[in-house]
Design a protein around this motif. Structure first.
Motif, mmCIF file in Angstrom:
data_model
loop_
_atom_site.group_PDB
_atom_site.id
_atom_site.type_symbol
_atom_site.label_atom_id
_atom_site.label_comp_id
_atom_site.label_asym_id
_atom_site.label_seq_id
_atom_site.Cartn_x
_atom_site.Cartn_y
_atom_site.Cartn_z
ATOM 1 N N SER A 408 0.940 -1.353 -0.158
ATOM 2 C CA SER A 408 -0.062 0.136 0.038
ATOM 3 C C SER A 408 0.907 1.323 0.054
ATOM 4 N N VAL A 409 0.409 2.083 -0.914
ATOM 5 C CA VAL A 409 1.508 3.382 -0.997
ATOM 6 C C VAL A 409 0.642 4.491 -1.053
ATOM 7 N N GLU A 410 1.104 5.764 -0.774
ATOM 8 C CA GLU A 410 0.297 6.889 -0.952
ATOM 9 C C GLU A 410 1.147 7.816 -1.637
ATOM 10 N N HIS A 411 0.397 8.694 -2.641
ATOM 11 C CA HIS A 411 1.081 9.539 -3.422
ATOM 12 C C HIS A 411 0.348 10.929 -3.246
ATOM 13 N N GLU A 412 1.272 12.065 -3.170
ATOM 14 C CA GLU A 412 0.514 13.248 -2.819
ATOM 15 C C GLU A 412 -0.330 13.864 -3.742
ATOM 16 N N LYS A 413 -0.483 13.460 -5.032
ATOM 17 C CA LYS A 413 -1.631 13.908 -5.804
ATOM 18 C C LYS A 413 -2.778 13.012 -6.260
ATOM 19 N N PHE A 414 -2.574 11.477 -6.258
ATOM 20 C CA PHE A 414 -3.235 10.634 -6.502
ATOM 21 C C PHE A 414 -3.805 9.973 -5.220
ATOM 22 N N GLY A 415 -3.275 10.198 -3.966
ATOM 23 C CA GLY A 415 -3.686 9.511 -2.639
ATOM 24 C C GLY A 415 -3.238 8.175 -2.360
ATOM 25 N N ARG A 416 -4.202 7.472 -1.920
ATOM 26 C CA ARG A 416 -3.898 5.987 -1.452
ATOM 27 C C ARG A 416 -3.940 4.955 -2.386
ATOM 28 N N GLY A 417 -2.973 4.309 -2.519
ATOM 29 C CA GLY A 417 -3.202 2.923 -3.577
ATOM 30 C C GLY A 417 -2.498 1.682 -3.246
ATOM 31 N N VAL A 418 -2.646 0.683 -4.073
ATOM 32 C CA VAL A 418 -1.990 -0.569 -3.836
ATOM 33 C C VAL A 418 -1.389 -0.829 -5.351
ATOM 34 N N ILE A 419 -0.157 -1.544 -5.084
ATOM 35 C CA ILE A 419 0.487 -1.867 -6.250
ATOM 36 C C ILE A 419 0.007 -3.162 -6.886
ATOM 37 N N LEU A 420 -0.373 -3.068 -7.970
ATOM 38 C CA LEU A 420 -0.799 -4.312 -8.711
ATOM 39 C C LEU A 420 0.042 -5.082 -9.262
ATOM 40 N N GLY A 421 1.155 -4.354 -9.829
ATOM 41 C CA GLY A 421 2.190 -5.149 -10.992
ATOM 42 C C GLY A 421 3.438 -4.388 -10.694
ATOM 43 N N LEU A 422 4.572 -4.780 -11.043
ATOM 44 C CA LEU A 422 5.735 -4.430 -11.381
ATOM 45 C C LEU A 422 6.379 -4.945 -12.902
ATOM 46 N N GLU A 423 6.928 -4.051 -13.448
ATOM 47 C CA GLU A 423 7.613 -4.546 -14.683
ATOM 48 C C GLU A 423 8.824 -3.818 -15.027
ATOM 49 N N GLY A 424 9.775 -4.643 -15.493
ATOM 50 C CA GLY A 424 11.212 -3.980 -15.708
ATOM 51 C C GLY A 424 12.177 -3.990 -14.663
ATOM 52 N N ALA A 425 13.401 -4.002 -14.720
ATOM 53 C CA ALA A 425 14.619 -4.250 -13.777
ATOM 54 C C ALA A 425 15.047 -2.687 -13.412
ATOM 55 N N TRP A 426 15.107 -2.577 -12.247
ATOM 56 C CA TRP A 426 15.422 -1.064 -11.563
ATOM 57 C C TRP A 426 17.035 -0.808 -12.157
ATOM 58 N N PRO A 427 17.120 0.486 -12.782
ATOM 59 C CA PRO A 427 16.051 1.621 -12.264
ATOM 60 C C PRO A 427 14.971 1.859 -13.318
ATOM 61 N N GLU A 428 14.545 1.158 -14.132
ATOM 62 C CA GLU A 428 13.515 1.197 -15.081
ATOM 63 C C GLU A 428 12.266 0.735 -14.795
ATOM 64 N N THR A 429 12.004 0.412 -13.459
ATOM 65 C CA THR A 429 10.673 -0.355 -12.881
ATOM 66 C C THR A 429 9.693 0.419 -13.234
ATOM 67 N N LYS A 430 8.702 -0.045 -13.618
ATOM 68 C CA LYS A 430 7.328 0.926 -13.865
ATOM 69 C C LYS A 430 6.399 -0.072 -12.707
#
Length: 453
Positions: A408-430
């Motif tokens: 669970s994360v919080e963004h100053e503009k979008f508010g609270r949310g949950v990470i559904l998926g991760l794509e790509g290797a760091w530092p290009e992770t989306k």
């Protein structure tokens, strides 16, 4: 254009202060006087001076002014009383401040062990930058110093409008260095490089042997030599009484002013309108009103400019022209007859023209239901220009690297949310994040302002 116009008849308007850098540098190189209206010159801004202080001390350890500027920025707990003691010792022995702090054990300054450790850490930090100076290109080392000195993190943590602006200025400085690295050397630069590259004397002088410099690199010392010419304050002082200058300013600062010829630059999606404005209808309307203000500052002609490519996040990206251009009535616009090749395709400008519905159509409105009529007589006073430009290359802060699916994360503009998926290797992770109320968003983690909820 042969209209015998004065310099003061021209104004360049941009959405953010950071955009002034490239125009200031170009005008200086062309010896065209200019003034920053309602602000200060790019290289005179505090955050820029702070980062350049690190660069200067890396190149020349005898630069006492730079050392005094940065030794406690970001804050390290090295106070003025400590600096006074160091300054007295340097004056008594006729040596640099850096020499004193590099050899604290040889001076009986009465500095406690805690502060001594902090000073030693600072010395080692500067030495580590100096050692690799001959072997890294200017952008690579400048970016490394900006991040590891803590300056970028300090500015990134300030979420006020002023803090965001200062962070953008650092990004733009790094972008300027990236441009410098990627441009081919001129004959004058080759001559300068021959002088610099022959030997590189480390800031430690007697502690380090001279090091051979890599001839193929455009290094940080070369960049600093170049901008020394662009930061000559004495030239501006001598020219203070000359009112015939091109005006550079943000659109906000232009309210109430008029010029014969106005250039509105950076008209791209996510820049003007700002990316932060796209999440709110009211914010987008405010951006639209600002665009109207910008164009109506022109008495005779307004030229609208957008970049086809920019550097962002360290990568070259293709830009989309601002939606505001599409809202101008076609009869008021002169399109480029021979647009330069762009990343879109051969028919880009033809499609761009066809996107207009023609005069009087409802889609060509200011957002209030009324057509935008910048010239009631129907004269074509608005030019559209496109070009390639390198824009701010943000720095990888390494934040959010540990986030995982389900967090669970919080963004100053979008508010609270949950990470559904991760794509790509760091530092290009989306990350695909489901935000409450705003739905799914794809964010590049190294730049997303997220906190674990």
């Amino acid at each position: 254009m042969q209209n015998q116009a004065m310099n003061s008849d021209f104004a360049i308007l941009y959405r953010t202060n950071a955009q002034s850098r490239s125009f200031e540098e170009s005008l200086r190189r062309l010896n065209i006087p200019y003034r920053i209206y309602g602000g200060v010159s790019f290289y005179q801004r505090k955050e820029i001076k702070d980062v350049l202080g690190y660069y200067r001390l890396t190149i020349n350890s005898k630069d006492d002014e730079s050392l005094k500027r940065i030794i406690n920025y970001p804050a390290r707990g090295i106070g003025q009383s400590t600096m006074d003691k160091i300054g007295v010792a340097a004056a008594e022995h006729d040596i640099s401040l850096f020499t004193v702090i590099s050899n604290l054990k040889d001076f009986n300054l009465g500095i406690n062990s805690g502060i001594t450790t902090k000073i030693n850490d600072f010395v080692m930090q500067i030495k580590s930058y100096a050692v690799v100076l001959p072997y890294k290109d200017a952008y690579e080392l400048a970016n490394h110093i900006a991040v590891h000195s803590g300056v970028v993190r300090e500015l990134y943590s300030d979420k006020t409008p002023e803090g965001v602006s200062r962070y953008e200025n650092i990004q733009e400085l790094l972008n300027g260095i990236k441009d410098f690295v990627e441009q081919e050397r001129t004959p004058q630069e080759d001559e300068l490089n021959e002088v610099i590259k022959s030997t590189f004397v480390s800031p430690e002088g007697d502690l380090f042997q001279e090091q051979e410099k890599d001839n193929s690199l455009k290094t940080l010392d070369e960049f600093m030599q170049e901008i020394t010419l662009l930061t000559d304050v004495d030239k501006d002082k001598d020219d203070e009484k000359n009112a015939d200058k091109v005006s550079l300013m943000t659109v906000h600062a232009a309210k109430g002013l008029e010029f014969k010829y106005v250039y509105v630059v950076g008209l791209e999606e996510n820049l003007f309108p700002s990316q932060l404005s796209l999440n709110s209808r009211s914010d987008l309307e405010e951006e639209r009103r600002l665009f109207y203000v910008a164009v109506t500052r022109a008495e005779k002609q307004a030229t609208l400019s957008f970049a086809t490519t920019r550097y962002r996040f360290g990568n070259l990206i293709y830009c989309e022209p601002s939606r505001f251009i599409d809202e101008i009535d076609d009869k008021f616009v002169d399109y480029p007859e021979e647009p330069q090749a762009s990343s879109f395709n051969d028919n880009f400008f033809e499609k761009f023209r066809k996107s207009y519905d023609g005069p009087g159509k409802e889609s060509n409105t200011s957002g209030t239901g009324k057509p935008i009529n910048f010239n009631p007589q129907g004269k074509k006073l608005i030019n559209i220009k496109s070009h390639s430009i390198s824009s701010a290359a943000p720095v990888d802060l390494g934040v959010n690297k540990s986030l995982q699916i389900g967090d669970s994360v919080e963004h100053e503009k979008f508010g609270r949310g949950v990470i559904l998926g991760l794509e790509g290797a760091w530092p290009e992770t989306k990350a695909l994040i489901d935000f409450e109320g705003t739905g799914n968003k794809n964010l590049l983690l190294k730049f997303a302002r997220l906190n674990k909820a």
